[in-house]
Design a protein around this motif. Structure first.
Motif, PDB file in Angstrom:
ATOM      1  N   ARG A  55      86.516  21.242 -26.047  1.00 28.25           N
ATOM      2  CA  ARG A  55      87.605  21.280 -25.259  1.00 28.25           C
ATOM      3  C   ARG A  55      87.752  20.161 -24.590  1.00 28.25           C
ATOM      4  O   ARG A  55      87.124  18.977 -24.795  1.00 28.25           O
ATOM      5  N   SER A  56      89.150  19.736 -24.053  1.00 31.50           N
ATOM      6  CA  SER A  56      89.543  18.528 -23.543  1.00 31.50           C
ATOM      7  C   SER A  56      88.604  17.984 -22.501  1.00 31.50           C
ATOM      8  O   SER A  56      88.459  16.803 -22.315  1.00 31.50           O
ATOM      9  N   ASP A  57      88.179  18.996 -21.769  1.00 30.57           N
ATOM     10  CA  ASP A  57      87.562  18.617 -20.440  1.00 30.57           C
ATOM     11  C   ASP A  57      86.146  17.881 -20.673  1.00 30.57           C
ATOM     12  O   ASP A  57      85.153  17.626 -19.792  1.00 30.57           O
ATOM     13  N   SER A  58      85.660  18.229 -22.005  1.00 40.12           N
ATOM     14  CA  SER A  58      84.367  17.961 -22.297  1.00 40.12           C
ATOM     15  C   SER A  58      84.173  16.335 -22.486  1.00 40.12           C
ATOM     16  O   SER A  58      85.100  15.815 -22.787  1.00 40.12           O
ATOM     17  N   ASN A  59      82.805  15.975 -22.425  1.00 38.77           N
ATOM     18  CA  ASN A  59      82.497  14.460 -22.669  1.00 38.77           C
ATOM     19  C   ASN A  59      82.085  14.441 -24.301  1.00 38.77           C
ATOM     20  O   ASN A  59      81.757  13.304 -24.658  1.00 38.77           O
ATOM     21  N   ILE A  60      82.456  15.215 -25.100  1.00 44.16           N
ATOM     22  CA  ILE A  60      82.221  15.060 -26.592  1.00 44.16           C
ATOM     23  C   ILE A  60      83.172  14.153 -27.150  1.00 44.16           C
ATOM     24  O   ILE A  60      84.472  14.586 -27.197  1.00 44.16           O
TER      25      ILE A  60
END
Length: 267
Positions: A89-94
């Motif tokens: 997901r774009s909102d993750s910090n991965i």
């Protein structure tokens, strides 16, 4: 038989497509839509299917039990191969593979080249043991279902097919424009031959004339501009190209199978 990943809403188009081929060849052709790769391989082995569009990995597994001939290769956006992308997901910090440690991961299915074999081989190459690296591992079944799991925050990452030039991938096909913004690829890798069109060798040896008719029909049908849209809707490809039944393109995949060190058990 059609590739199981292109089922559901496109099934009516497949029937229309096969009806057109029947008119051209005067052969009694029937549509078969397998529920997954396992189902496709089983039906080939049981001789309930004679011709099949399939992935390279499924081909290599199938030919262990039922010898197949490669008749045609597919070309998409000018390329006859594709790769894998790990998406989150774009909102993750991965931001990379190692950031997925302790996260929930979903493969596509055990017979998927881009959605299982290739990423698993990549993990092992990087000394990552998925069983202990991820918090949980699941199987989505199809690419579109993997995106559903991601968007619903049921998993944190999954592998999907991507264009070999890294300019797009499965997310462009299965997600709406606004949904695509919610997904980001964090790594691309591998080179996999596109989907192939195959025939059971024993069928080909007995019915060579009929096989040649079907090949000719596919090539002539897709070469007519008015038919291109239907072909693209069903297969998401530009055209078919003949092949010499060579397995030379599958060397990297066979290497991956050896790296992974297992063969999926065919029921």
């Amino acid at each position: 038989a059609f590739h199981p990943d292109i089922s559901g809403s496109k099934d009516s188009l497949k029937h229309l497509f096969v009806e057109e081929l029947k008119k051209i060849t005067n052969l009694n052709l029937k549509v078969f839509v397998p529920k997954d790769q396992q189902h496709l391989i089983n039906e080939l082995m049981n001789e309930n299917i004679d011709f099949a569009f399939m992935s390279a990995y499924s081909f290599l597994l199938s030919k262990e039990k039922e010898k197949l001939n490669i008749l045609l290769k597919t070309v998409y956006d000018g390329f006859d191969s594709y790769s894998t992308a790990i998406v989150v997901r774009s909102d993750s910090n991965i931001k990379n593979l190692h950031d997925l440690k302790g996260k929930r991961f979903a493969y596509i299915d055990k017979f998927s080249t881009s959605g299982h074999l290739l990423p698993l081989a990549k993990f092992l190459e990087k000394k990552i043991n998925p069983e202990t690296f991820f918090k949980s591992i699941s199987y989505a079944g199809k690419h579109k279902d993997c995106f559903k799991l991601l968007l619903n925050k049921e998993v944190d990452g999954c592998p999907v097919w991507a264009k070999i030039d890294k300019t797009g991938g499965a997310w462009n096909l299965y997600l709406k424009t606004e949904e695509q913004k919610l997904i980001k690829p964090i790594e691309f890798f591998g080179k996999i031959p596109n989907e192939i069109f195959t025939v059971r060798t024993r069928f080909y040896q007995k019915y060579q004339e009929e096989t040649v008719k079907i090949i000719a029909a596919l090539l002539s049908y897709i070469n007519k501009p008015k038919n291109r849209n239907l072909i693209y809707q069903i297969f998401t490809i530009d055209y078919f190209i003949p092949t010499s039944n060579s397995e030379s393109d599958f060397g990297e995949i066979e290497k991956m199978i050896k790296t992974v060190g297992f063969s999926v058990k065919i029921k």
